[in-house]
Design an enzyme around this catalytic site. Structure first.
Site, PDB file in Angstrom:
ATOM      1  N   LYS A  50       0.845  -1.204   0.000  1.00 25.08           N
ATOM      2  CA  LYS A  50       0.000   0.000   0.000  1.00 25.08           C
ATOM      3  C   LYS A  50       0.882   1.256   0.000  1.00 25.08           C
ATOM      4  O   LYS A  50       0.613   2.219  -0.721  1.00 25.08           O
ATOM      5  CB  LYS A  50      -0.942  -0.021   1.220  1.00 25.08           C
ATOM      6  CG  LYS A  50      -1.998  -1.130   1.122  1.00 25.08           C
ATOM      7  CD  LYS A  50      -2.776  -1.327   2.423  1.00 25.08           C
ATOM      8  CE  LYS A  50      -3.702  -2.531   2.301  1.00 25.08           C
ATOM      9  NZ  LYS A  50      -4.434  -2.850   3.541  1.00 25.08           N
ATOM     10  N   GLN A  93      -4.393  -1.663   9.952  1.00 29.78           N
ATOM     11  CA  GLN A  93      -4.278  -2.968   9.282  1.00 29.78           C
ATOM     12  C   GLN A  93      -4.850  -4.060  10.190  1.00 29.78           C
ATOM     13  O   GLN A  93      -4.521  -4.142  11.375  1.00 29.78           O
ATOM     14  CB  GLN A  93      -2.803  -3.252   8.942  1.00 29.78           C
ATOM     15  CG  GLN A  93      -2.584  -4.521   8.122  1.00 29.78           C
ATOM     16  CD  GLN A  93      -3.246  -4.483   6.735  1.00 29.78           C
ATOM     17  OE1 GLN A  93      -3.377  -3.434   6.120  1.00 29.78           O
ATOM     18  NE2 GLN A  93      -3.678  -5.645   6.249  1.00 29.78           N
ATOM     19  N   ASP A 116     -10.697   2.989   4.744  1.00 28.61           N
ATOM     20  CA  ASP A 116     -10.999   1.557   4.639  1.00 28.61           C
ATOM     21  C   ASP A 116     -12.510   1.302   4.586  1.00 28.61           C
ATOM     22  O   ASP A 116     -12.939   0.195   4.261  1.00 28.61           O
ATOM     23  CB  ASP A 116     -10.447   0.819   5.872  1.00 28.61           C
ATOM     24  CG  ASP A 116      -9.185   0.039   5.565  1.00 28.61           C
ATOM     25  OD1 ASP A 116      -9.062  -0.448   4.412  1.00 28.61           O
ATOM     26  OD2 ASP A 116      -8.337  -0.101   6.461  1.00 28.61           O
TER      27      ASP A 116
HETATM   28  N1  GUN Z   1      -6.807  -6.907   6.367  1.00 26.03           N
HETATM   29  C1  GUN Z   1      -7.255  -7.621   5.308  1.00 26.03           C
HETATM   30  N2  GUN Z   1      -7.826  -6.816   4.392  1.00 26.03           N
HETATM   31  C2  GUN Z   1      -7.731  -5.568   4.879  1.00 26.03           C
HETATM   32  C3  GUN Z   1      -8.140  -4.297   4.368  1.00 26.03           C
HETATM   33  O1  GUN Z   1      -8.718  -4.143   3.287  1.00 26.03           O
HETATM   34  N3  GUN Z   1      -7.849  -3.227   5.164  1.00 26.03           N
HETATM   35  C4  GUN Z   1      -7.240  -3.371   6.368  1.00 26.03           C
HETATM   36  N4  GUN Z   1      -7.015  -2.270   7.088  1.00 26.03           N
HETATM   37  N5  GUN Z   1      -6.849  -4.533   6.861  1.00 26.03           N
HETATM   38  C5  GUN Z   1      -7.099  -5.620   6.119  1.00 26.03           C
END
Ligand code: GUN
Length: 296
Positions: A50, A93, A116
């Site tokens: 990311k 995350q 998110d």
């Molecule tokens: N863990 C698995 N998928 C995601 C996501 O799309 N965002 C976040 N913050 N954590 C995750």
């Protein structure tokens, strides 16, 4: 057809970059804060991807590795990000360590920085089709991927296997909306569903998000269906140097002959999740700068 999302994700990265380049007159660049509260190698890899994508399109990023001993400690840390005017997006995350209360954390992120789309206010806004909503990245990515691959879901039967808050539930909400790229008839199935195969065999589009490696075989699929595999699973493979390989929830090699289109793993849904995170961060930046006339 192979629904490889790399090209489309790259297109979206370019679009985001172009918009950011056109806003260079603004005093600061968009900025994403990512919080890593575990040492899970997979989470570290995802955050690194990311951050790299942000850098490529001109979004600044700040990564915070923390080891909160309590939920309160993490909430206090989120306060500092909420109150920092140079930060547009906050990404916590997941998964979080087991001693941290997930819902308390998700509810603490400023909804206007919730790129998110996990805050209950944004989940509600998605349900009500409020244009200011932040849509969760993976389900939004699936919708955009189908749209850009000209796979119309209008009036079709979409069957989703998996009812998670991250994918299954929001995806059902999105694809059933009366909106461009949507208008599907959606069935959500899960691990208590009876006669799963009877249902999946009626799917025009089957989306699988259950975290069970190679679970879906050709017997579960209608001829000519479109299959979207959201699973990312590690399985042992002695022939690989690493000793493992990554597979989806769908037995790709067995299923691909039977369907009209299928996403590979890796390279199917994953890049779209990142592309949507960039779009959401740009959307947040535009809103924080009171810019309402650019379609991000
Ligand atoms: N863990 C698995 N998928 C995601 C996501 O799309 N965002 C976040 N913050 N954590 C995750």
């Amino acid at each position: 057809m192979l629904i490889d999302s790399h090209t489309i994700a790259r297109e979206i990265h370019e679009e985001v970059k172009k918009t950011i380049d056109s806003l260079k007159y603004l005093p600061r660049k968009p900025c994403l804060a990512a919080v890593l509260a575990t040492k899970h190698p997979a989470s570290q890899t995802y955050v690194a991807r990311k951050v790299k994508a942000c850098h490529e399109v001109g979004i600044e990023s700040k990564v915070f590795h923390i080891e909160p001993t309590s939920t309160k400690e993490l909430l206090n840390f989120i306060d500092t990000l909420n109150n920092d005017p140079s930060i547009d997006g906050i990404l916590i995350q997941l998964p979080l360590p087991p001693h941290i209360k997930l819902l308390d954390v998700l509810m603490h992120v400023d909804p206007s920085k919730d790129v998110d789309g996990f805050h209950p206010l944004n989940a509600g806004k998605v349900l009500l089709q409020d244009p200011s909503a932040f849509y969760p990245c993976t389900p939004l990515g699936i919708k955009v991927l189908l749209e850009r691959k000209s796979i119309d879901v209008y009036g079709k039967h979409v069957v989703i296997i998996g009812r998670s808050n991250l994918v299954g539930k929001p995806l059902a909400t999105i694809l059933m909306q009366d909106a461009p790229g949507c208008n599907a008839s959606v069935t959500v199935t899960h691990n208590k569903t009876r006669n799963l195969q009877e249902i999946t065999k009626t799917a025009d589009i089957l989306v699988v998000a259950i975290g069970k490696p190679l679970y879906i075989g050709p017997d579960m699929i209608k001829d000519g269906a479109v299959v979207v595999d959201v699973g990312i699973n590690k399985i042992e493979d002695a022939s690989k140097k690493s000793g493992y390989r990554i597979v989806g929830d769908v037995d790709f090699d067995a299923v691909r002959k039977k369907c009209s289109a299928i996403t590979p793993v890796p390279g199917g849904v994953g890049p779209m999740t990142i592309a949507m995170l960039l779009k959401n961060t740009l959307k947040s930046y535009l809103l924080h700068n009171n810019i309402h006339n650019i379609h991000e």
